[in-house]
Design an enzyme around this catalytic site. Structure first.
Site, PDB file in Angstrom:
ATOM      1  N   GLY A  53      -9.933  -9.666   7.248  1.00 11.18           N
ATOM      2  CA  GLY A  53     -10.669 -10.419   6.241  1.00 11.18           C
ATOM      3  C   GLY A  53     -11.906  -9.674   5.798  1.00 11.18           C
ATOM      4  N   CYS A  80      -7.835  -6.661  13.113  1.00 15.70           N
ATOM      5  CA  CYS A  80      -9.115  -6.379  12.455  1.00 15.70           C
ATOM      6  C   CYS A  80     -10.061  -7.586  12.580  1.00 15.70           C
ATOM      7  CB  CYS A  80      -8.895  -5.970  11.001  1.00 15.70           C
ATOM      8  SG  CYS A  80     -10.306  -5.092  10.274  1.00 15.70           S
ATOM      9  N   TYR A  81     -10.309  -8.350  11.523  1.00 20.98           N
ATOM     10  CA  TYR A  81     -11.154  -9.539  11.656  1.00 20.98           C
ATOM     11  C   TYR A  81     -10.558 -10.477  12.709  1.00 20.98           C
ATOM     12  CZ  TYR A  81     -13.929 -13.622  10.217  1.00 20.98           C
ATOM     13  OH  TYR A  81     -14.774 -14.711  10.194  1.00 20.98           O
ATOM     14  N   HIS A 174      -4.852  -1.814  11.253  1.00 20.55           N
ATOM     15  CA  HIS A 174      -3.905  -2.593  10.436  1.00 20.55           C
ATOM     16  C   HIS A 174      -2.501  -2.052  10.663  1.00 20.55           C
ATOM     17  CE1 HIS A 174      -6.822  -4.916   8.034  1.00 20.55           C
ATOM     18  NE2 HIS A 174      -7.588  -3.856   8.179  1.00 20.55           N
ATOM     19  N   GLU A 176       0.117  -3.538   9.694  1.00 22.73           N
ATOM     20  CA  GLU A 176       0.983  -4.042   8.630  1.00 22.73           C
ATOM     21  C   GLU A 176       1.158  -3.062   7.483  1.00 22.73           C
ATOM     22  OE1 GLU A 176      -3.140  -5.848   7.714  1.00 22.73           O
ATOM     23  OE2 GLU A 176      -1.987  -5.124   9.420  1.00 22.73           O
ATOM     24  N   SER A 227       6.009  -7.214 -20.255  1.00 20.40           N
ATOM     25  CA  SER A 227       5.231  -5.992 -20.466  1.00 20.40           C
ATOM     26  C   SER A 227       6.140  -4.783 -20.556  1.00 20.40           C
ATOM     27  CB  SER A 227       4.235  -5.794 -19.312  1.00 20.40           C
ATOM     28  OG  SER A 227       4.923  -5.423 -18.130  1.00 20.40           O
ATOM     29  N   GLY A 228       7.353  -4.925 -20.021  1.00 20.41           N
ATOM     30  CA  GLY A 228       8.259  -3.794 -19.922  1.00 20.41           C
ATOM     31  C   GLY A 228       8.212  -3.158 -18.551  1.00 20.41           C
ATOM     32  N   GLY A 229       7.281  -3.617 -17.705  1.00 20.94           N
ATOM     33  CA  GLY A 229       7.169  -3.098 -16.349  1.00 20.94           C
ATOM     34  C   GLY A 229       8.190  -3.726 -15.421  1.00 20.94           C
ATOM     35  N   VAL A 230       8.194  -3.254 -14.188  1.00 15.39           N
ATOM     36  CA  VAL A 230       9.181  -3.690 -13.202  1.00 15.39           C
ATOM     37  C   VAL A 230       9.099  -5.196 -12.948  1.00 15.39           C
ATOM     38  CG1 VAL A 230       9.902  -3.464 -10.790  1.00 15.39           C
ATOM     39  CG2 VAL A 230       9.232  -1.436 -12.095  1.00 15.39           C
ATOM     40  N   ASP A 231       7.884  -5.706 -12.758  1.00 15.48           N
ATOM     41  CA  ASP A 231       7.714  -7.100 -12.336  1.00 15.48           C
ATOM     42  C   ASP A 231       8.207  -8.081 -13.396  1.00 15.48           C
ATOM     43  OD1 ASP A 231       6.463  -5.878 -10.190  1.00 15.48           O
ATOM     44  OD2 ASP A 231       4.481  -6.066 -11.099  1.00 15.48           O
ATOM     45  N   SER A 232       7.787  -7.889 -14.642  1.00 16.69           N
ATOM     46  CA  SER A 232       8.202  -8.821 -15.689  1.00 16.69           C
ATOM     47  C   SER A 232       9.688  -8.676 -15.990  1.00 16.69           C
ATOM     48  CB  SER A 232       7.374  -8.618 -16.962  1.00 16.69           C
ATOM     49  OG  SER A 232       7.571  -7.344 -17.524  1.00 16.69           O
ATOM     50  N   THR A 233      10.220  -7.457 -15.899  1.00 16.17           N
ATOM     51  CA  THR A 233      11.646  -7.238 -16.167  1.00 16.17           C
ATOM     52  C   THR A 233      12.511  -7.964 -15.145  1.00 16.17           C
ATOM     53  OG1 THR A 233      11.266  -5.102 -17.236  1.00 16.17           O
ATOM     54  CG2 THR A 233      13.449  -5.485 -16.308  1.00 16.17           C
ATOM     55  N   LYS A 376       5.824  -5.188  -4.356  1.00 19.08           N
ATOM     56  CA  LYS A 376       6.589  -4.362  -5.285  1.00 19.08           C
ATOM     57  C   LYS A 376       7.934  -3.928  -4.728  1.00 19.08           C
ATOM     58  CE  LYS A 376       4.986  -2.876  -8.666  1.00 19.08           C
ATOM     59  NZ  LYS A 376       4.951  -3.398 -10.043  1.00 19.08           N
TER      60      LYS A 376
END
Length: 629
Positions: A53, A80-81, A174, A176, A227-233, A376
């Site tokens: 954190g 960590c925290y 970390h 993770e 947007s044409g990016g990976v996430d929106s596609t 991602k």
């Protein structure tokens, strides 16, 4: 029947959901909860993880914590925290560490800890010395009752601890993040210690997402910003699969911030895959007007986000879309956490999909975000499962604001604080010992500080500091030597950002136009306008073209080209190359491009008439973010 789970308590870390994701990737269902959660929240929990954190445990305002959780007869792992919370909970103490650690460190396990007969279950099957990823300024000063040290680093004596009688473990690092290579094994060992059975896979994730879309849509139609990016596609593909193309409309807005020929390429790719339910809207004039004269990065991002809403309203009116239409976004969890979207997190940067107008729609239940709990690499895996081609799934990330956030702006003024801190930054840089390079490089080394700030992230906090620039000898024609060994560059970069209070990036000079002296270079008043965007598009296109030709486009996570208003004249500019390797966006390493490829790129960019200088950003995340705004 209650599903068995690992519960991750989110103390505001950027990495809280990454912890949960790691367990899910290993096959163990995990959920996020607040550290103040009531004990009945842990029904079905086989183990608990305390996240990191942004706070110090001795800050005035720290996340509320239900200390009764420590009384549960369930294994707990603190990171960590969470490492500090664990030790304090058992009468240990925490304070400012003698030396903060940001980035790589070497963990040495105590004798007898590693191997099959491990004295610490977390390190079963793990060798005695490991690379780990640190991001902390505080440290444990005294161990809690019943705890013993099972691992340490050069600057952190209590890097790994355990209390087997209580089933408690705590780690300063970390595990993770990908940059702790043994992290997955540690989580696997913890899950096994908890007696957890595997109960999570990709098919289950996809099924839950599709059912959630159907439930949230509740018979209504959905409009998605593309947007044409990976996430929106991939969000578009999920919506189409769950609801059918007749109930989904994709809106690709050319906001003027696209890469060279980007909008046309995006439309062609969608048509090839069989998507016919999308439209393209040229709103570049509207967006450029909205950010005209803005130099503050946060205000610029917010203006872009709000303009998306304005354009969306205009389009829905023209398309006669009634009130039954919801709005969908390809929001990832990093977008939310970096915008301060969880109770205990700090804002690192404001994302366009978390501005006020969007937040109002979310509050009204008018937005669907199918991949908001994913990262991602998970999203790409879902895209491949849906049958999308690599042309769409493996594209480099390209956020909605596009190139606008790669054009640094400045109002042309320098305040007294900036001037004072710039001097202090230069003194810090001059005082740092840099002796890891060969004798020739060291002799030719020159140090300077760019007189503009970039955003960074250190210990979960947003920083806004100066970049250091190293020059390693002039090779003629304006070109500079670039050291060949990555480990030396990385060690140097970390040494600078770990020790300097006013610096959060380390760059290497690649080129400066012959005839232009360092004293000629100034920060000019400059904003994000069509001229600067067109210049950036040309530079960016050179880089991406060469990355594709060489096969390196698929070897790196993303390349950002940054336009700096730092030049010999206002109509000229300097540029930064920022190639990064990452799995999850939350951490990254700069990508070491082959010398021949880098030289090809640099010489082509140097031939452009408006380029005064070129730099290479050799900074990991943390302490720097991917972009500079």
């Amino acid at each position: 029947m209650t599903r068995e789970k690992i519960v991750v308590l989110d103390f505001g870390s950027q990495y809280a959901h990454l912890i949960a994701k790691r367990f899910r990737m290993l096959g163990y269902y995990s959920e996020i909860a607040l550290p103040s959660a009531a004990l009945d929240s842990f029904e079905g929990a086989k183990g608990i993880v305390f996240s990191g954190g942004p706070s110090s445990v001795y800050d005035e305002h720290t996340p509320d914590f239900n200390a009764a959780i420590l009384n549960l007869d369930i294994p707990i792992l603190g990171l960590c925290y969470g490492h500090y919370i664990m030790q304090i909970g058992y009468n240990g103490s925490v304070g400012k560490a003698a030396v903060g650690e940001f980035g790589f460190a070497r963990l040495a396990l105590a004798p007898g800890v590693g191997g099959a007969a491990s004295a610490c279950p977390l390190f079963k099957g793990i060798e005695g010395e490991q690379q780990v990823w640190m991001s902390h300024q505080d440290g444990v000063l005294k161990l809690g009752d019943g705890f013993e040290t099972v691992g340490s680093t050069k600057d952190c004596p209590f890097a790994a601890t355990q209390n087997l009688a209580k089933k408690r473990f705590s780690l300063q690092f970390h595990c993770e993040v990908k940059d702790t290579p043994c992290g997955n094994q540690i989580f696997q060992n913890f899950a096994e210690f908890c007696g957890m059975q595997k109960n999570w896979d990709q098919d289950t994730v996809l099924g839950i997402i599709l059912e959630t879309i159907k439930k949230e849509a509740d018979g209504r139609n959905v409009l998605l910003f593309l947007s044409g990016g990976v996430d929106s596609t991939i969000t578009f593909a999920l919506l189409n699969k769950a609801l059918g193309q007749e109930r989904v409309l994709g809106l690709h807005i050319d906001n003027g911030f696209m890469r060279k020929n980007e909008s046309a390429q995006v439309a062609d790719a969608y048509r090839k895959f069989g998507f016919s339910n999308f439209i393209v809207e040229d709103a570049s004039g509207t967006f450029l007007k909205a950010i005209a004269g803005l130099s503050d990065p946060q205000k610029k991002r917010m203006a872009v986000g709000e303009t998306f809403i304005t354009v969306r309203n205009d389009v829905t009116a023209r398309q006669h879309l009634d009130g039954t239409w919801l709005l969908a976004q390809g929001t990832l969890y990093p977008d939310i956490i970096e915008s301060g979207g969880t109770k205990n997190s700090h804002t690192i940067k404001t994302h366009h999909n978390r501005v006020a107008g969007i937040q109002e729609l979310i509050a009204k239940g008018l937005i669907i975000e199918p991949i908001r709990d994913l990262y991602k690499d998970e999203v790409r895996a879902i895209g491949k499962k849906l049958g999308l081609p690599d042309e769409l799934v493996m594209r480099h990330p390209f956020p909605g604001p596009g190139l606008s956030i790669n054009v640094l702006c400045n109002d042309g003024t320098q305040g007294a604080k900036d001037a004072e801190e710039l001097v202090l930054a230069q003194k810090e840089l001059d005082a740092i010992k840099i002796d890891m390079f060969c004798e020739h490089c060291t002799a030719d080394l020159r140090r300077s500080v760019l007189p503009l700030r970039s955003v960074g992230v250190q210990g979960d906090f947003r920083t806004y500091r100066f970049p250091a620039v190293l020059s390693f000898g002039h090779e003629g024609g304006g070109f500079y030597h670039f050291p060949r060994k990555r480990e030396k560059i990385e060690a140097c970069s970390s040494a600078i950002t770990n020790k300097a209070a006013y610096i959060n990036r380390t760059c290497i000079k690649l080129y400066q136009k012959p005839g232009i002296a360092d004293s000629d270079m100034k920060v000019h008043e400059a904003y994000c306008d069509r001229r600067r965007l067109d210049q950036l598009r040309e530079v960016d296109n050179i880089v991406l073209t060469e990355l594709h030709k060489s096969g390196w486009y698929d070897k790196i996570f993303q390349h950002l080209t940054i336009d700096l208003p730092y030049a010999s004249a206002a109509d000229r500019a300097s540029f930064v190359l920022r190639p990064v390797i990452s799995e999850d966006v939350m951490t990254a390493r700069f990508a070491m491009l082959p010398q021949e490829l880098l030289q090809t790129i640099v010489r082509q960019i140097a031939s452009l008439p408006f380029v005064d200088a070129l730099y290479f950003d050799a900074t990991n995340k943390p302490p720097a973010t991917f972009g500079w705004e």
